[in-house]
Design a protein around this motif. Structure first.
Motif: not given
Length: 299
Positions: A14-17, A92-103, A110-114
């Motif tokens: 749900l949110w950045p780990e 550490v607030g945005v999961r990369l890369p953001r593509h469908p292969d990433d579950p 995303p919570l940028p600038d974390t």
């Protein structure tokens, strides 16, 4: 027996780990236990990260910690080679890369600038919430096959125990690790604190035992709970565990969670505590109480 929902890395789905905003939102959603990962920086600071190297999936470089820093960029570098100041420059607030292969790409907000927090900051956050009813599960990232990346397990455990004690959390925390040397050290340093022996197929050789011997070996190491990857949990495994509680990880579908509940596990570790809360409601199980937000909530 109470069956618990454990938020994995907060609520990774749900949110950045392993972040303060992710952990705070998980508290407000409601879990019995809040799980997080800790490693040691070059300047001996306890920082939240799942990986022994700075992950290109969970972290992005923003700037060097100081002009001309020869270690920059930091992504890909060993955590124990970087100082807290260097690690704190990472987003550490945005999961990369953001593509469908990433579950988690389609479900994690995303919570940028974390920034990467310290264990002390997390303990301060939990204290500010007054979340005394939520147990804090601290996984110490330690790998006996890669000693160059890891601190001495006894020293590492002592630092974590001291930080928990400083914040008055030893009685409502648990020490977790795949490296059972950490479990043994915790049993000696903090015998009143729960200890979860983590296991998976890939690391069974660390413990010199297989199959029927696992629960007994976990007990001998000082564990109060055995925590296997969920695919290892079978009726036979539950019978071998006997009176040792079993907390299965990482369970993200209600269907598999229901199977594990029927087998008698004591806890479900999940990236999606919201899904588990729905299952708990359907089964009439006692739900963890959401922690009251620190900020006003718009209605």
């Amino acid at each position: 027996m109470r069956v618990e929902i454990h938020g994995h890395r907060g609520a990774r789905g749900l949110w950045p780990e392993n972040t303060l905003p992710g952990l705070s939102r998980t508290l407000e959603l409601g879990v019995h236990a809040l799980e997080l990962d800790v490693a040691l920086s070059a300047d001996r600071r306890l920082v939240l990260t799942h990986d022994l190297h700075v992950s290109a999936i969970t972290s992005a470089d923003t700037r060097p910690a100081h002009p001309g820093d020869e270690q920059f960029p930091y992504v890909g570098k060993a955590i124990n080679s970087l100082t807290l100041a260097q690690l704190r420059t990472l987003d550490v607030g945005v999961r990369l890369p953001r593509h469908p292969d990433d579950p988690f790409a389609l479900t994690q907000a995303p919570l940028p600038d974390t920034r990467m927090p310290t264990l002390g900051a997390v303990l301060g956050l939990v204290g500010a919430y007054g979340a005394d009813g939520v147990r804090l599960h601290v996984e110490l990232k330690s790998d006996p096959t890669r000693p160059e990346l890891c601190p001495d397990p006894a020293d590492f455990t002592e630092l974590v125990v001291e930080e928990l004690d400083r914040h008055g959390r030893l009685d409502n925390a648990a020490i977790l690790s795949f490296d059972w040397r950490v479990i043994a050290a915790a049993a000696e340093l903090a015998p009143g604190t729960q200890r979860f022996a983590l296991i998976e197929e890939d690391t069974l050789h660390w413990h010199g035992c297989l199959g029927d011997g696992l629960p007994a070996a976990a007990r001998a190491a000082g564990a109060t709970t055995i925590s296997p990857e969920h695919v290892m949990v079978t009726p036979e495994f539950m019978a071998q565990a006997a009176d040792l509680p079993v907390a299965a990880w990482t369970v993200n579908t209600p269907e598999r969670a229901a199977e594990l509940l029927d087998l008698g596990v004591a806890g479900i570790v999940t990236d999606y505590p919201d899904r588990m809360r729905e299952l708990w409601r359907e089964r009439g199980l006692p739900l963890p109480t959401p922690v009251r937000p620190l900020r006003p909530v718009a209605v």
